[in-house]
Design a protein around this motif. Structure first.
Motif, PDB file in Angstrom:
ATOM      1  N   TRP A 160       0.821  -1.213   0.000  1.00  0.00           N
ATOM      2  CA  TRP A 160       0.000   0.000   0.000  1.00  0.00           C
ATOM      3  C   TRP A 160       0.854   1.262   0.000  1.00  0.00           C
ATOM      4  CZ3 TRP A 160      -4.678  -1.486  -1.129  1.00  0.00           C
ATOM      5  CH2 TRP A 160      -5.091  -2.763  -0.735  1.00  0.00           C
ATOM      6  N   CYS A 161       1.879   1.315   0.847  1.00  0.00           N
ATOM      7  CA  CYS A 161       2.704   2.531   0.918  1.00  0.00           C
ATOM      8  C   CYS A 161       4.144   2.280   0.512  1.00  0.00           C
ATOM      9  CB  CYS A 161       2.639   3.149   2.313  1.00  0.00           C
ATOM     10  SG  CYS A 161       3.459   2.174   3.613  1.00  0.00           S
ATOM     11  N   ARG A 162       4.476   1.018   0.187  1.00  0.00           N
ATOM     12  CA  ARG A 162       5.803   0.613  -0.255  1.00  0.00           C
ATOM     13  C   ARG A 162       6.881   0.823   0.801  1.00  0.00           C
ATOM     14  NH1 ARG A 162       4.779  -3.123  -2.829  1.00  0.00           N
ATOM     15  NH2 ARG A 162       7.018  -3.256  -3.192  1.00  0.00           N
ATOM     16  N   SER A 163       6.472   0.928   2.063  1.00  0.00           N
ATOM     17  CA  SER A 163       7.440   1.041   3.146  1.00  0.00           C
ATOM     18  C   SER A 163       8.090  -0.303   3.416  1.00  0.00           C
ATOM     19  CB  SER A 163       6.759   1.532   4.427  1.00  0.00           C
ATOM     20  OG  SER A 163       6.241   2.826   4.264  1.00  0.00           O
ATOM     21  N   ALA A 164       9.365  -0.256   3.817  1.00  0.00           N
ATOM     22  CA  ALA A 164      10.015  -1.469   4.295  1.00  0.00           C
ATOM     23  C   ALA A 164       9.344  -1.897   5.594  1.00  0.00           C
ATOM     24  CB  ALA A 164      11.498  -1.211   4.523  1.00  0.00           C
ATOM     25  N   LEU A 165       9.313  -3.195   5.845  1.00  0.00           N
ATOM     26  CA  LEU A 165       8.703  -3.709   7.069  1.00  0.00           C
ATOM     27  C   LEU A 165       9.589  -3.346   8.253  1.00  0.00           C
ATOM     28  CD1 LEU A 165       7.520  -7.190   5.787  1.00  0.00           C
ATOM     29  CD2 LEU A 165       6.289  -5.016   5.810  1.00  0.00           C
ATOM     30  N   SER A 166       8.992  -2.757   9.257  1.00  0.00           N
ATOM     31  CA  SER A 166       9.781  -2.233  10.371  1.00  0.00           C
ATOM     32  C   SER A 166       9.152  -2.597  11.694  1.00  0.00           C
ATOM     33  CB  SER A 166       9.935  -0.713  10.260  1.00  0.00           C
ATOM     34  OG  SER A 166       8.664  -0.088  10.183  1.00  0.00           O
ATOM     35  N   LEU A 167       9.970  -2.514  12.731  1.00  0.00           N
ATOM     36  CA  LEU A 167       9.574  -2.936  14.070  1.00  0.00           C
ATOM     37  C   LEU A 167      10.016  -1.893  15.079  1.00  0.00           C
ATOM     38  CD1 LEU A 167       8.754  -5.225  16.206  1.00  0.00           C
ATOM     39  CD2 LEU A 167      11.172  -5.851  16.128  1.00  0.00           C
ATOM     40  N   LEU A 168       9.144  -1.575  16.018  1.00  0.00           N
ATOM     41  CA  LEU A 168       9.509  -0.760  17.171  1.00  0.00           C
ATOM     42  C   LEU A 168      10.255  -1.664  18.154  1.00  0.00           C
ATOM     43  CD1 LEU A 168       8.959   2.012  18.669  1.00  0.00           C
ATOM     44  CD2 LEU A 168       6.991   0.863  19.665  1.00  0.00           C
ATOM     45  N   ASP A 169      11.542  -1.364  18.430  1.00  0.00           N
ATOM     46  CA  ASP A 169      12.278  -2.235  19.343  1.00  0.00           C
ATOM     47  C   ASP A 169      13.191  -1.425  20.256  1.00  0.00           C
ATOM     48  OD1 ASP A 169      15.146  -3.664  17.564  1.00  0.00           O
ATOM     49  OD2 ASP A 169      14.532  -1.588  17.806  1.00  0.00           O
ATOM     50  N   PRO A 170      13.641  -2.015  21.362  1.00  0.00           N
ATOM     51  CA  PRO A 170      14.391  -1.253  22.363  1.00  0.00           C
ATOM     52  C   PRO A 170      15.664  -0.612  21.839  1.00  0.00           C
ATOM     53  CG  PRO A 170      13.605  -3.310  23.304  1.00  0.00           C
ATOM     54  CD  PRO A 170      13.345  -3.389  21.815  1.00  0.00           C
ATOM     55  N   GLN A 171      16.412  -1.305  20.981  1.00  0.00           N
ATOM     56  CA  GLN A 171      17.656  -0.734  20.481  1.00  0.00           C
ATOM     57  C   GLN A 171      17.388   0.515  19.651  1.00  0.00           C
ATOM     58  OE1 GLN A 171      16.878  -3.962  20.258  1.00  0.00           O
ATOM     59  NE2 GLN A 171      18.484  -5.106  21.318  1.00  0.00           N
ATOM     60  N   ALA A 172      16.378   0.459  18.771  1.00  0.00           N
ATOM     61  CA  ALA A 172      16.058   1.625  17.956  1.00  0.00           C
ATOM     62  C   ALA A 172      15.570   2.773  18.828  1.00  0.00           C
ATOM     63  CB  ALA A 172      14.994   1.255  16.908  1.00  0.00           C
TER      64      ALA A 172
END
Length: 243
Positions: A160-172
């Motif tokens: 739909w938006c062509r975004s890479a799959l991403s995750l909210l995680d502690p290191q980020a």
């Protein structure tokens, strides 16, 4: 709380909740949030004034409200200030591409919770090995950037938006907080294999789903549940920060 009346959600038009959070200048600002639509309304420049502590406050709010039923974002979004149709657009941040809806009269912008996290750099992209590990365990996930459905067995990015799959995680989150000048947080820097990360996310999401089914047993007929990377990521971050 603010003294002004609640504004309607641009998506569902229900009154948005107001939450007073810390601004980057040490003052306070009122965040307008709709937890049913998982969206935030920002008056002009408001999204740039949130302090890192305010984002941690948002984590806590998301964690507290994780059991609630979520609606998809509407096809048409209306400005809560002038009722004009919001214009959908795309922005780029260090964390990737995300969707935002803006008022053509410049009264503000609407962002999903996930898009806001992408904007602020609180996510990281999943590696191909991590995507493959998740694909073996689940079929469809919700895109963090726009909320759209992604079939991991077919798509390596959001269709739909062509975004890479991403995750909210502690290191980020830790890296982003340090960029914002708040180095006092002490999230542990833990390495994890793709399979270990996938297993942790699956366990968190299954627990959330079990709790949600128990709380809303009468509302599940015909529900099409998707694996929610944002909800799982918030749970993961919150559990590690609380240690």
């Amino acid at each position: 709380m603010s003294s002004h009346a609640p504004i309607p959600c641009p998506s569902c038009h229900a009154p948005m909740e107001q939450h007073r959070l810390t601004a980057s200048d040490g003052g306070a600002l009122v965040l307008d949030a709709c937890f049913a639509c998982q969206g935030l309304w920002f008056d002009p420049w408001e999204n740039t004034r949130l302090a890192p502590a305010a984002v941690l406050g948002l984590f806590e709010l998301l964690h507290q409200r994780r059991h609630e039923q979520h609606r998809p974002v509407g096809q048409r979004l209306d400005c809560p200030r002038c009722s004009a149709a919001l214009e959908r657009g795309y922005d780029l941040a260090q964390s990737g591409r995300y969707v935002a809806w803006r008022c053509p009269q410049r009264h503000g912008r609407f962002s999903t919770f996930g898009a806001f996290m992408v904007e602020k750099g609180f996510v990281r992209h999943l590696s191909q090995l991590e995507v493959e590990a998740l694909a073996q365990r689940v079929g469809t996930i919700a895109c963090t950037a726009c909320g759209g459905s992604v079939d991991l067995r077919r798509d390596a990015a959001c269709p739909w938006c062509r975004s890479a799959l991403s995750l909210l995680d502690p290191q980020a989150v830790e890296r982003a907080l340090q960029r914002f000048g708040d180095a006092a947080r002490h999230a542990q820097q833990r390495g994890a294999s793709p399979d270990a990360l996938a297993d942790a996310l699956i366990a968190l999401e299954r627990q959330r789903a079990r709790e949600q089914r128990e709380a809303q047993r009468q509302r599940l007929n015909g529900t099409d549940e998707r694996f929610d990377l944002l909800a799982a990521g918030v749970e993961l971050v919150w559990s590690w920060f609380r240690r």
